[in-house]
Design a protein around this motif. Structure first.
Motif, PDB file in Angstrom:
ATOM      1  N   GLY A 454     -49.163 101.378-103.677  1.00 19.57           N
ATOM      2  CA  GLY A 454     -49.208 100.007-103.189  1.00 19.57           C
ATOM      3  C   GLY A 454     -47.843  99.501-102.799  1.00 19.57           C
ATOM      4  N   SER A 455     -47.808  98.646-101.803  1.00 20.17           N
ATOM      5  CA  SER A 455     -46.588  97.940-101.425  1.00 20.17           C
ATOM      6  C   SER A 455     -46.960  96.464-101.330  1.00 20.17           C
ATOM      7  N   ILE A 456     -46.445  95.670-102.278  1.00 17.75           N
ATOM      8  CA  ILE A 456     -46.877  94.280-102.428  1.00 17.75           C
ATOM      9  C   ILE A 456     -45.659  93.369-102.420  1.00 17.75           C
ATOM     10  N   ALA A 457     -45.611  92.455-101.472  1.00 23.73           N
ATOM     11  CA  ALA A 457     -44.533  91.462-101.405  1.00 23.73           C
ATOM     12  C   ALA A 457     -45.032  90.171-102.038  1.00 23.73           C
ATOM     13  N   ILE A 458     -44.599  89.911-103.261  1.00 24.77           N
ATOM     14  CA  ILE A 458     -44.982  88.670-103.926  1.00 24.77           C
ATOM     15  C   ILE A 458     -44.469  87.480-103.107  1.00 24.77           C
ATOM     16  N   GLY A 488     -41.931 100.846-108.361  1.00 29.64           N
ATOM     17  CA  GLY A 488     -40.684 100.562-107.682  1.00 29.64           C
ATOM     18  C   GLY A 488     -40.561  99.068-107.440  1.00 29.64           C
ATOM     19  N   LEU A 489     -39.335  98.566-107.392  1.00 31.11           N
ATOM     20  CA  LEU A 489     -39.086  97.150-107.164  1.00 31.11           C
ATOM     21  C   LEU A 489     -37.887  96.989-106.246  1.00 31.11           C
ATOM     22  N   ASN A 490     -38.027  96.151-105.218  1.00 29.29           N
ATOM     23  CA  ASN A 490     -36.939  95.805-104.306  1.00 29.29           C
ATOM     24  C   ASN A 490     -36.832  94.289-104.227  1.00 29.29           C
ATOM     25  N   TRP A 491     -35.665  93.769-104.546  1.00 34.46           N
ATOM     26  CA  TRP A 491     -35.453  92.321-104.532  1.00 34.46           C
ATOM     27  C   TRP A 491     -34.252  92.013-103.642  1.00 34.46           C
TER      28      TRP A 491
END
Length: 772
Positions: A454-458, A488-491
């Motif tokens: 999954g790729s989810i942009a909160i 994974g997390l990208n901020w």
């Protein structure tokens, strides 16, 4: 009341009108050759909302209804704007034109916040410009100039990534696994750069669609072939010659590429001609690679791809004696090679759903052969032989769906099914009382993997990449089942800062048994059993990166910690040549543990006349076995505490490019004796060992320099001349240590001397490539 109700209805209708959205999908290609462009960015020019294309160049973008011009961009290509997209029928067929090289200075790369921690991709044009051993560009050696990736001894193509071993790297060529990736005993990898489109490395937060190894995933994609015009290139070098042909079968719809190379070294300088009498030795070596790919675009939504690879190495060492016409000969040979095939079908089911179906075949064979003449004075020599084969054959299928719910949420889910057939140590011989199990049944194993990525942009600046892989592995009468969570997390932060982190759990169900003797390329892959459990690793990584747009620089720093269990090792002196005293899973040392931690830094300049990168890794990798080193932790053999690599390129005008690469790494660990017994009548010392890997080789460092010139032949063909020096300042890097007994004039032993053996001095190279 009626007035207020009408106002509410008006607001609702107005909101609904302006919130109406539409989905645009399409496929992005190179306008010059029709290659699919993975990672191109498609943006709504007004809202600046964008998405990247997937591995097949497909994208799905949700935008507000109305005339919103699209912007399509990709590094090294001119940006394209499309107006009135609502009037075009999806999927759009978009073609980008390569930018003039002089304009690359002004190209600004669109920041893709969906890039996972620990992943990177090296552009093929940068890879080909790097100096290399005897001028032979090598994909895997190029990766060793990036953080967290080191090599073994000089010349070796095996990669040690974040404390792992080469067999813990999953290496895929057009989705098919390649089990042995070395030519010439490790000096060169099997991947021909002329046939490749992209190379992606994952060493941190692995996507859930990958599994089966502990250390890394190296995903290589072959070129599709030019569907516009016929062309190719011919390369002449010291180690090999190569030829690549590509062109359209049906213009704009079907194309092919065929690329092959053969060795030219041949080790001919080691050959000795046979004579009518006397003694002599012969050494013969050769290898070849053949890559081929065909693709056919059935329509706008359907396309078929067929990829094939075959490569093989043959090395023979022989001894002969001749006396008055009576000749006898002894020969030992190692042969190994891979064959892979991939048949894929991709389909766009809707604006939001993309699918690909694949059938895979992979075969690896390793052979060790001994042949000699059993002589007797009264009879003719009898030819005796012993051939031992080891290999693995895979036949599998994959189904994957890419579902783009909206710009903030997309999913990849699918299933992989693989049938393995292992053939460890199958021996055929006519020696007296020797085993002959050539008809021995191969050991089957079945693997099934289910996964969802999954790729989810909160929010636009914060994106999660959760994933889960569930694997089932059945061998003999045992089934192993393991869930493998990934995250994974990208901020994205202000001022072009990004925080990244990732967690992954991996399982490995196969083990590699390597020959600890002097075999040139003999090894065997075997499955997990009741006695040897699957290996497992868990890794946590955190990173920080910053982009400097005005300078064209990217800076990143990552820290990681990894734990492994159920590792295997070998007792001292183990030599897997087929004549084992017992089953391999009784011989190996089991239930080993590993721990790794490190910090990686990288400064990368991608564009401009002067470009390149600097990488540094500080790491520590250790192992622990109850039967080794008194059950205490000890350094892994290729634990490199410090690893520094610098690669630079400088364009001089339109014709010349200068390049240089420097690498420094701490010497690898070695086991040195604590003491030795030496007696007058002994042929050599008897060493006493206490601790495993208690010493270090001298540090390894090397500078390579090169230059390339773009030429135009009298027939208006493009060509390139490459010149350079490998090991420019002639560093004597250690290959291994030799222990010699010192003796006085009376031949009495007086001590032990350690001597460093080196192999590669300063080596000039020249190469020539003609493109047509």
């Amino acid at each position: 009341m009626t007035k207020y109700l009408l106002m509410v209805i008006f607001v609702v209708i107005t909101h609904a009108t302006f919130s109406q959205r539409m989905t645009i999908s399409g496929i992005v290609r190179d306008a010059t050759n029709g290659e699919l462009l993975a990672g191109a960015i498609v943006q709504d020019s007004l809202s600046q909302t964008g998405v990247p294309t997937n591995a097949y160049g497909f994208f799905s973008l949700e935008i507000p209804a109305g005339d919103h011009p699209l912007k399509i961009s990709f590094v090294g290509y001119e940006s394209l704007y499309i107006n009135g997209v609502a009037k075009h029928k999806s999927p759009l067929q978009i073609k980008l034109v390569q930018a003039n090289l002089l304009k690359e200075v002004t190209i600004k790369e669109i920041k893709n916040t969906d890039v996972l921690i620990g992943s990177l991709s090296i552009p093929m044009n940068k890879l080909k410009s790097m100096p290399a051993l005897l001028g032979e560009v090598d994909v895997l050696k190029a990766l060793s100039f990036t953080p967290g990736v080191s090599t073994g001894v000089e010349g070796s193509a095996g990669l040690y990534i974040r404390g792992g071993t080469p067999d813990q790297n999953l290496i895929l060529l057009d989705e098919a696994p390649v089990y042995n990736v070395t030519h010439l005993g490790g000096f060169l990898s099997v991947f021909n750069p002329s046939s490749l489109k992209s190379v992606d490395l994952y060493k941190g937060a692995y996507p859930a669609r990958y599994g089966g190894r502990l250390a890394s995933v190296i995903d290589l994609t072959m070129k599709d072939g030019n569907n516009q015009k016929f062309g190719g290139e011919v390369g002449i070098g010291i180690l090999n010659q190569n030829l690549t042909l590509e062109g359209p079968i049906i213009k704009n719809k079907a194309s092919f590429i065929v690329s092959g190379r053969v060795s030219t070294l041949g080790l001919s300088f080691l050959l000795q001609p046979k004579k009518s009498s006397g003694y002599g030795e012969t050494r013969k070596y050769r290898f070849h690679d053949l890559n081929a790919k065909f693709n056919y675009q059935i329509n706008k939504t359907d396309q078929i791809f067929l990829s094939v690879y075959n490569g093989f190495d043959r090395f023979t060492y022989g001894e002969w004696t001749a006396n008055d016409g009576r000749e006898t000969e002894t020969a030992v040979s190692n042969n190994w090679g891979n064959t892979t095939a991939t048949l894929r079908y991709s389909k766009v089911f809707s604006q939001k759903l993309f699918a690909r179906f694949a059938m895979l075949y992979s075969k690896y064979t390793s052979e060790l052969a001994n042949n000699f003449d059993d002589t007797n004075e009264n009879i003719e020599p009898v030819r005796l032989y012993r051939n031992t084969n080891a290999g693995v054959t895979d036949l599998g299928g994959k189904v994957q769906f890419d579902y783009f719910l909206n710009n903030r949420i997309n999913l990849k889910f699918g299933i992989d099914l693989t049938r393995h057939l292992f053939s460890p140590f199958v021996t055929k011989s006519n020696y007296n009382n020797s085993p002959d199990d050539a008809k021995k049944e191969r050991l089957p194993a079945t693997q099934v993997d289910f996964y969802v990525d999954g790729s989810i942009a909160i929010v636009p600046a914060l994106r999660f990449n959760p994933g889960l892989r569930y694997s089932l592995y059945h061998v003999e009468n045992r089934t192993f089942s393991n869930p493998e969570p990934r995250l994974g997390l990208n901020w994205s932060l202000p001022a072009n800062w990004t925080i990244k982190s990732g967690y992954t759990l991996m399982n490995q169900y196969v083990h590699l048994l390597t020959n600890n003797g002097f075999g040139f390329g003999y090894d065997a892959w075997v499955p997990s059993t009741e006695k040897v459990r699957p290996s497992r690793s868990s890794q946590l990584s955190v990173g920080l990166s910053k982009t400097f747009p005005q300078l064209g620089l990217d800076l990143s720093i990552e820290g990681y910690t990894k734990k492994m269990k159920n590792l295997i090792d070998y007792p001292d002196g183990t030599n897997f040549t087929g004549l084992l005293a017992g089953s391999w899973d009784d011989i190996v040392i089991k239930k080993g543990m590993g721990r790794v931690k490190g910090i990686e830094l990288m400064l990368n300049k991608k564009a401009g006349h002067f470009n390149g990168w600097i990488s540094y890794t500080l790491s520590k990798s250790e192992r622990k076995f109850s039967e080794i080193n008194n059950a205490a932790w000890y350094p892994m053999k290729y634990d490199r505490r410090h690893h520094l690599a610098i690669t630079v390129n400088y364009d001089i005008g339109k014709k010349w490019t200068l390049s240089a690469s420097f690498i420094y790494q701490t010497g690898h660990a070695v086991t040195l004796p604590e003491a030795a017994f030496i007696t007058d009548n002994s042929n050599g010392p008897r060493f006493i060992y206490d601790k495993r890997n208690n010493g270090r080789m001298p540090a390894f460092h090397r500078l390579d320099i090169g230059a390339s010139k773009s030429l135009t032949t009298p027939h208006k063909r493009n060509a390139e001349l490459r010149l350079g020096l490998y090991n420019a300042y002639n560093r004597n890097n250690p290959l291994y240590l030799d222990m010699k007994t010192d003796r006085n004039q009376d031949f009495v032993p007086t001590g032990i001397t350690l001597k460093q053996i080196s192999f590669f001095p300063i080596l000039p190279y020249v190469g020539y490539t003609l493109r047509f």
